[in-house]
Design a protein around this motif. Structure first.
Motif, PDB file in Angstrom:
ATOM      1  N   ILE A   4      -6.138 -29.724  15.525  1.00  0.00           N
ATOM      2  CA  ILE A   4      -7.214 -28.836  15.547  1.00  0.00           C
ATOM      3  C   ILE A   4      -7.238 -27.621  16.507  1.00  0.00           C
ATOM      4  O   ILE A   4      -7.607 -26.518  16.192  1.00  0.00           O
ATOM      5  CB  ILE A   4      -8.448 -29.757  16.684  1.00  0.00           C
ATOM      6  N   ALA A   5      -5.866 -27.649  17.383  1.00  0.00           N
ATOM      7  CA  ALA A   5      -5.590 -26.418  18.152  1.00  0.00           C
ATOM      8  C   ALA A   5      -5.270 -25.105  17.282  1.00  0.00           C
ATOM      9  O   ALA A   5      -5.648 -24.185  17.362  1.00  0.00           O
ATOM     10  CB  ALA A   5      -4.384 -26.670  18.939  1.00  0.00           C
ATOM     11  N   SER A   6      -4.903 -25.459  15.897  1.00  0.00           N
ATOM     12  CA  SER A   6      -4.645 -24.385  14.913  1.00  0.00           C
ATOM     13  C   SER A   6      -5.874 -23.787  14.458  1.00  0.00           C
ATOM     14  O   SER A   6      -5.901 -22.814  13.522  1.00  0.00           O
ATOM     15  CB  SER A   6      -3.440 -24.701  14.153  1.00  0.00           C
ATOM     16  N   HIS A   7      -6.926 -24.654  14.485  1.00  0.00           N
ATOM     17  CA  HIS A   7      -8.135 -24.128  13.858  1.00  0.00           C
ATOM     18  C   HIS A   7      -9.251 -23.369  14.541  1.00  0.00           C
ATOM     19  O   HIS A   7     -10.400 -23.402  14.225  1.00  0.00           O
ATOM     20  CB  HIS A   7      -8.957 -25.258  13.251  1.00  0.00           C
ATOM     21  N   ALA A  52     -13.071 -27.938   6.107  1.00  0.00           N
ATOM     22  CA  ALA A  52     -14.486 -27.747   5.772  1.00  0.00           C
ATOM     23  C   ALA A  52     -15.301 -28.357   6.956  1.00  0.00           C
ATOM     24  O   ALA A  52     -16.337 -27.974   7.268  1.00  0.00           O
ATOM     25  CB  ALA A  52     -14.858 -28.583   4.517  1.00  0.00           C
ATOM     26  N   TYR A  53     -14.700 -29.714   7.547  1.00  0.00           N
ATOM     27  CA  TYR A  53     -15.157 -30.187   8.536  1.00  0.00           C
ATOM     28  C   TYR A  53     -15.409 -29.059   9.782  1.00  0.00           C
ATOM     29  O   TYR A  53     -16.338 -28.964  10.581  1.00  0.00           O
ATOM     30  CB  TYR A  53     -14.427 -31.725   8.884  1.00  0.00           C
ATOM     31  N   TYR A  54     -14.198 -28.795  10.053  1.00  0.00           N
ATOM     32  CA  TYR A  54     -14.071 -27.703  11.175  1.00  0.00           C
ATOM     33  C   TYR A  54     -14.955 -26.637  11.009  1.00  0.00           C
ATOM     34  O   TYR A  54     -15.585 -26.288  12.030  1.00  0.00           O
ATOM     35  CB  TYR A  54     -12.622 -27.395  11.284  1.00  0.00           C
ATOM     36  N   ASN A  55     -15.076 -26.028   9.977  1.00  0.00           N
ATOM     37  CA  ASN A  55     -16.037 -24.994   9.853  1.00  0.00           C
ATOM     38  C   ASN A  55     -17.420 -25.250   9.833  1.00  0.00           C
ATOM     39  O   ASN A  55     -17.884 -24.611  10.388  1.00  0.00           O
ATOM     40  CB  ASN A  55     -15.948 -24.041   8.259  1.00  0.00           C
ATOM     41  N   ARG A  56     -17.794 -26.514   9.344  1.00  0.00           N
ATOM     42  CA  ARG A  56     -19.280 -26.836   9.747  1.00  0.00           C
ATOM     43  C   ARG A  56     -19.447 -27.175  11.099  1.00  0.00           C
ATOM     44  O   ARG A  56     -20.456 -26.892  11.691  1.00  0.00           O
ATOM     45  CB  ARG A  56     -19.392 -28.216   8.819  1.00  0.00           C
TER      46      ARG A  56
END
Lengths: 178, 524
Positions: free
Chosen positions: A99-102, B39-43
């Motif tokens: 997640i840290a890279s997102h 896609a989940y992170y973008n949502r």
């Protein structure tokens, strides 16, 4: 004493800097949980309480994420939450690892969202405001605006879909220009 | 999965509005597909952006905190005012937390009735419903088997698979497909039975079967009126029905009288009774087999007719470690046979036993009916005190199963790993029988909790808290005997508010297939 207060100032600045990341990480482990923000608040508290354990100069993000993860587990235990809609350990591990890279584009995406929202009708903006800010239920709002709650749900879904597409377009467009 | 479907599911997920089946589908996709996770992170980013925008739209003047969402915490604001504000916020939150009054929430249940009986029932759409469960309000698909639903107003509904139906209210039942009988004789108002081609309203006993395009109805008792539904509209032209008259309505509104080709004239009660007799027979057979299992340390059936004494509990295993019943009263078992379970509700109730030997692993299982979890700890099986290498098996008042084996002698630092399950019980489960099993695997160093044959949690025991063996000795079922330490009286009253009708301990770790089999062979 002086060292302690210096460390405190440093921690506060790190905590502020990583606030979005911590909140984002917690939200990713608690999809659909309206109290994710409360869990983030609790994680902030725990980070503050345990600040003596943190060694300045080491990885604050990793340290605060481990506390955040712990607070998520704690929340689930305390709330005795229904485990059916909880990601498996496998997926949580994957999320925690990447997640840290997102998080780098959070601000960019927010900026794009702001632009996209300008195109919305006032009634749609009101609906979003209601969904993401007000405490009263969608059913109450439905009654107020003379629509069905189910209809508003569908509208919200369409709005999110349109906004997501608009954001992607803006970000892609930017990419092309560079 | 198409990206459009995936995005719809992600949206449902973040709205907290996703079915269990869709959730599992989405999760499986997210594990293997990086793009799905992206896609989940973008949502999630969209959601957080919308929250911030909504907050911003409320304006700087929105100090009307009653209107604000709880827990909203704005990082931009924070960055702006820095150190001082954060400290104040932290302190304020702490104060709020410490002083917030704990208001007990009254439990709420949803449903107009319960599944009173079922035989060989399987449900579509990955729904799992067992005996004693509340009937959900949504449309249900019974793939096979027979079910008896009891509504809280006294109406009884029988259903046979394959059928699709919904309990619209306690006075309305919608049958989309399949066969059913509704016993609504004692109601003060009319009962409404809706089918795709017509509606029957009345009081009495309705037998009905529908294919979707044709419906046969018979009033076995009482009287009713049939109104056909044509093109989605209910016709006001009614046909009276009474005294075993039958009709068959079709999708075009036509009606044939004195014929009911879809009704099979089944004896609903006999089908359920026969099935129950058969299941009891199979359970007794499996019990005979289980008795010979050499891995059993102890095996009790609480049926009074099995023991020759009212205070002695006969161990059915080859070890013959009989137990002594103290205060616990006989009550009905899960098959509703009288005096075939032990109720541990009276204060002080327990079964005393003594199990010798050292064991590498352990499996504990019981069929239990919990009436309430009003103690902090509610005992299933506890050794006296909690000495080194001894197991404790109980339920915490929030519904979580608790299992531990003490691994260290020294006090102070942690002396055991406690494996908690997620909550397995809520007030609406009161009176429902459930199968609980916990496996302590001394080789893999894991503790697995099972409910009704399914694993609900697995714990890896940390290295420093791995016990090298398990010993039991003097112990109690349904309570705790602790003559040595009575430092905290709050922990002493631990008798289970409920009943157990079958209890076993194995000296080995059963695998998930065996636990499943134990449940399947004895389930209601």
């Amino acid at each position: 004493m002086e060292n302690e207060s210096k460390q405190d100032v440093e921690i506060v600045s790190l905590l502020t800097e990583h606030q979005s990341a911590i909140r984002f990480y917690i939200a990713s482990l608690l999809p659909g949980e309206v109290r994710a923000a409360d869990v983030a608040q609790q994680a902030n508290l725990t980070i503050w309480d345990k600040r003596g354990d943190f060694e300045l100069g080491t990885n604050f993000k990793a340290w605060s994420f481990s506390i955040a993860r712990y607070e998520v587990l704690n929340f689930r235990k305390r709330e005795a939450r229904d485990a059916r809609l909880q990601f498996s350990d496998e997926l949580e591990e994957i999320i925690s690892g990447e997640i840290a890279s997102h998080i780098d584009d959070i601000d960019e995406r927010h900026e794009a969202l702001r632009e996209c929202m300008k195109k919305l009708k006032q009634s749609d903006r009101d609906l979003i405001h209601h969904r993401y800010f007000e405490v009263s239920s969608l059913a109450d709002y439905a009654e107020k605006v003379g629509r069905s709650a189910a209809g508003l749900k569908v509208s919200l879904h369409r709005l999110r879909k349109a906004l997501a597409q608009c954001i992607e377009k803006r970000i892609d467009g930017k990419g092309l220009r560079t | 999965m198409k990206s459009e479907d995936r995005d719809q599911l992600l949206d449902d997920l973040l709205e907290g509005d996703i079915s269990e089946a869709d959730f599992l589908r989405l999760e499986a996709e997210m594990i293997v597909d990086e793009e799905a996770r992206g896609a989940y992170y973008n949502r999630l980013k969209l959601q957080s952006g919308l929250e911030k925008e909504a907050q911003a739209a409320a304006g700087a003047g929105a100090s009307n905190s009653a209107l604000r969402r709880k827990g909203s915490f704005d990082p931009f604001l924070l960055a702006a005012v820095g150190t001082l504000l954060l400290l104040v916020a932290v302190l304020a939150f702490k104060i709020k937390q410490d002083s917030a009054p704990q208001v007990a929430k009254e439990p709420v249940a949803t449903g107009f009735g319960v599944i009173a009986e079922l035989s060989a029932a399987s449900w579509g759409n990955e729904v799992r419903i067992s005996r004693g469960d509340l009937v959900p309000g949504k449309e249900l698909h019974l793939e096979s088997g027979v079910v008896r639903i009891e509504l809280f107003n006294g109406v009884v509904i029988f259903l046979a698979g394959e059928s699709e139906f919904a309990l619209v209210s306690d006075r309305e039942f919608r049958l989309v497909k399949g066969e059913s009988q509704i016993r609504a004789s004692g109601l003060d108002e009319d009962f409404t039975l809706t089918t795709p081609v017509g509606v029957v309203t009345g009081k009495g006993v309705f037998s009905v079967a529908t294919t979707g395009s044709q419906t046969s109805v018979r009033m076995d008792q009482g009287a009713g009126i049939w109104n056909p539904t044509v093109n989605g509209k209910r016709s006001e032209q009614g046909t009276k029905l009474s005294g075993f008259e039958t009709i068959t309505g079709s999708v075009d509104g036509s009606l044939e009288q004195d014929v009911a080709p879809l009704l099979s004239n089944r004896d609903w009660e006999k089908e359920l009774r026969d099935d129950r007799t058969e299941r009891i027979r199979l359970w007794e057979k499996s019990r005979e087999r289980l008795k010979k299992d050499q891995r059993l340390l102890v095996y009790f059936s609480m049926d009074e007719s099995i023991s020759d004494s009212s205070t002695r509990l006969q161990d059915l295993s080859v070890k013959k470690s009989d137990g002594g019943i103290i205060r616990a009263e006989r009550s009905a078992n899960r098959w509703s046979d009288a005096a075939a379970a032990l109720d541990f509700t009276p204060t002080g109730s327990r079964v005393r036993l003594d199990i010798p030997g050292d064991h590498k692993s352990l499996t504990l299982m019981c069929w239990v009916k919990i009436d309430s979890l009003d103690r902090l700890y509610n005992s299933l099986f506890l050794t006296d005190g909690h000495e080194l290498h001894e197991p404790h098996w109980q339920i915490v008042n929030d519904g979580r199963l608790f299992f531990s084996v003490r691994a260290r002698q020294e006090k102070g630092s942690p002396d055991k790993h406690i494996a908690f399950s997620p909550s397995i019980w809520k007030p609406t489960d009161a009176g429902k029988w459930m199968h609980i099993a916990t496996v302590f695997d001394g080789s893999a160093e894991t503790i697995t909790h099972y409910v009704n044959g399914e694993a609900v949690s697995i714990d890896q025991i940390p290295e420093e808290l791995q016990p090298d063996k398990v010993t039991i000795g003097a112990a109690s079922i349904g309570n705790w005997s602790d003559p040595r330490y009575r430092k905290d009286p709050e922990f002493v009253v631990r008798n289970l508010n409920g009943a157990i009708d079958e209890f076993a301990i194995f000296s080995e770790a059963l695998d998930s297939g065996e636990v499943r089999k134990l449940y399947e062979s004895g389930k209601l």
